[in-house]
Motif scaffolding. Structure first.
Motif, short mmCIF file in Angstrom:
data_model
loop_
_atom_site.label_atom_id
_atom_site.label_comp_id
_atom_site.label_asym_id
_atom_site.label_seq_id
_atom_site.Cartn_x
_atom_site.Cartn_y
_atom_site.Cartn_z
N TYR A 173 -3.31 43.70 -97.33
CA TYR A 173 -2.81 43.60 -96.07
C TYR A 173 -3.62 44.11 -95.06
O TYR A 173 -3.43 44.10 -93.78
CB TYR A 173 -1.20 44.15 -96.06
CG TYR A 173 -0.24 43.11 -96.87
CD1 TYR A 173 0.26 42.51 -96.17
CD2 TYR A 173 0.07 43.59 -98.15
CE1 TYR A 173 1.65 41.60 -96.85
CE2 TYR A 173 0.81 42.73 -98.94
CZ TYR A 173 1.46 41.95 -98.21
OH TYR A 173 2.63 41.10 -98.78
N TYR A 235 3.56 41.24 -88.58
CA TYR A 235 2.33 41.20 -89.16
C TYR A 235 1.30 40.30 -88.36
O TYR A 235 0.00 40.60 -88.17
CB TYR A 235 2.38 41.10 -90.73
CG TYR A 235 1.19 41.23 -91.22
CD1 TYR A 235 0.53 42.36 -91.63
CD2 TYR A 235 0.81 39.96 -92.00
CE1 TYR A 235 -0.72 42.21 -92.33
CE2 TYR A 235 -0.35 40.02 -92.70
CZ TYR A 235 -1.10 41.20 -93.01
OH TYR A 235 -2.37 40.93 -93.83
N PHE A 278 1.85 49.38 -89.77
CA PHE A 278 1.16 48.34 -89.47
C PHE A 278 0.58 48.28 -88.22
O PHE A 278 -0.70 47.84 -88.00
CB PHE A 278 2.01 47.05 -89.43
CG PHE A 278 2.51 46.31 -90.70
CD1 PHE A 278 2.00 46.88 -91.76
CD2 PHE A 278 3.01 45.06 -90.85
CE1 PHE A 278 2.47 46.37 -93.31
CE2 PHE A 278 3.46 44.57 -91.83
CZ PHE A 278 3.12 45.25 -93.22
#
Length: 283
Positions: A173, A235, A278
């Protein structure tokens, strides 16, 4: 404490090693990659190049390290080699446990996953069973996890860290990771399946704290399990990727994990909400 870390240069090993050294522990790091061994040595620790599937080499390395605790963070997920990862969970863990027992180690801290629970309502707690009745292809993952956890439980003391999905440096990620690439291609549908995330630094901190935890499984995930319809658009936007296609439904076992036990044991994630994590790592 004398500690051997298997997978010392992986996504969790990299932040974990400095934490262990800063706490005053004597650390031996095992890595598959010779070029990574030099990095470990520069940190002021012993480094051993080791293939976890080579049973004789594992026994020799653990015997020489004489650890009181073995921390098992071995995977092949960086290369997305799922067959190799299953072998590491099954054969590699067995080798590591048997070598640790032969060397007189008492404790193992082992990396597992929190999305292996049987289907159910809401985030899963550690008291709920693994999904041992899962059909293929999920069954291969569950069998590997079950083998890993069962082998680790042969140690006098064993803490099983059932981690959420890793994000942060060196993970899928990360901005340069596999999932980021897939998001940019528009290849990730936003489903109703619920995921639990954990930043690699918070995951490493849990392994450090687990040196003093009682035996058993512990979910290591943030406070906010979320469906793909919620986390994936966020995201993608941080990456500058196109908005994902909405796809109703969820895969088996996508229910997230309850982290209440870890918090009772004293673990406090820096990023309790994946949105903050994030934004900090991708923004």
């Amino acid at each position: 404490m004398r500690i051997a870390v298997a997978g010392a240069t992986g996504a969790i090993g990299q932040p974990l090693i400095p934490m262990l050294l800063a706490a005053g522990h004597e650390v031996t790091g095992f890595t598959r990659r010779p070029e990574k061994a030099a990095e470990l040595k520069r940190l002021g620790m012993r480094a051993v190049v080791l293939d976890a599937l080579d049973r004789d080499s594992v026994f020799a390395a653990v015997r020489e390290a004489e650890p009181e605790t073995v921390i098992h963070q071995l995977t092949s997920l960086g290369e997305r080699d799922f067959g190799s990862n299953s072998r590491i969970r099954i054969e590699g863990t067995r080798n590591l446990v048997d070598a640790a027992l032969a060397a007189g180690a008492r404790r193992m801290i082992a990396q597992s996953i929190c999305w292996a629970y049987a289907p159910g309502e809401g985030p899963a707690s550690e008291e709920e069973p693994l999904d041992l009745d899962a059909p293929p292809p999920r069954s291969a993952t569950i069998q590997g996890v079950h083998a890993l956890e069962s082998a680790a439980a042969d140690m006098p003391e064993a803490v099983i860290l059932r981690y959420g999905l890793f994000y942060g440096p060196g993970t899928w990620y990360a901005r340069d990771g596999f999932m980021a690439d897939q998001a940019r291609l528009g290849a990730l549908p936003a489903t109703d399946g619920t995921a639990s995330f954990v930043h690699v630094d918070d995951a490493a901190r849990a392994a450090l704290l687990a040196l003093d935890w009682p035996s058993g499984a512990v979910n290591i995930a943030d406070d906010r399990p979320a469906p793909g319809s919620e986390w994936l658009p966020y995201y993608a936007a941080l990456l500058g990727a196109p908005a994902p296609e909405r796809q109703p439904g969820a895969a088996r076992g996508e229910r997230g994990a309850d982290n209440a036990k870890a918090r009772r044991l004293g673990w406090q994630p820096r990023y309790a909400d994946w949105r903050d994590g994030f934004a900090a790592t991708l923004g």
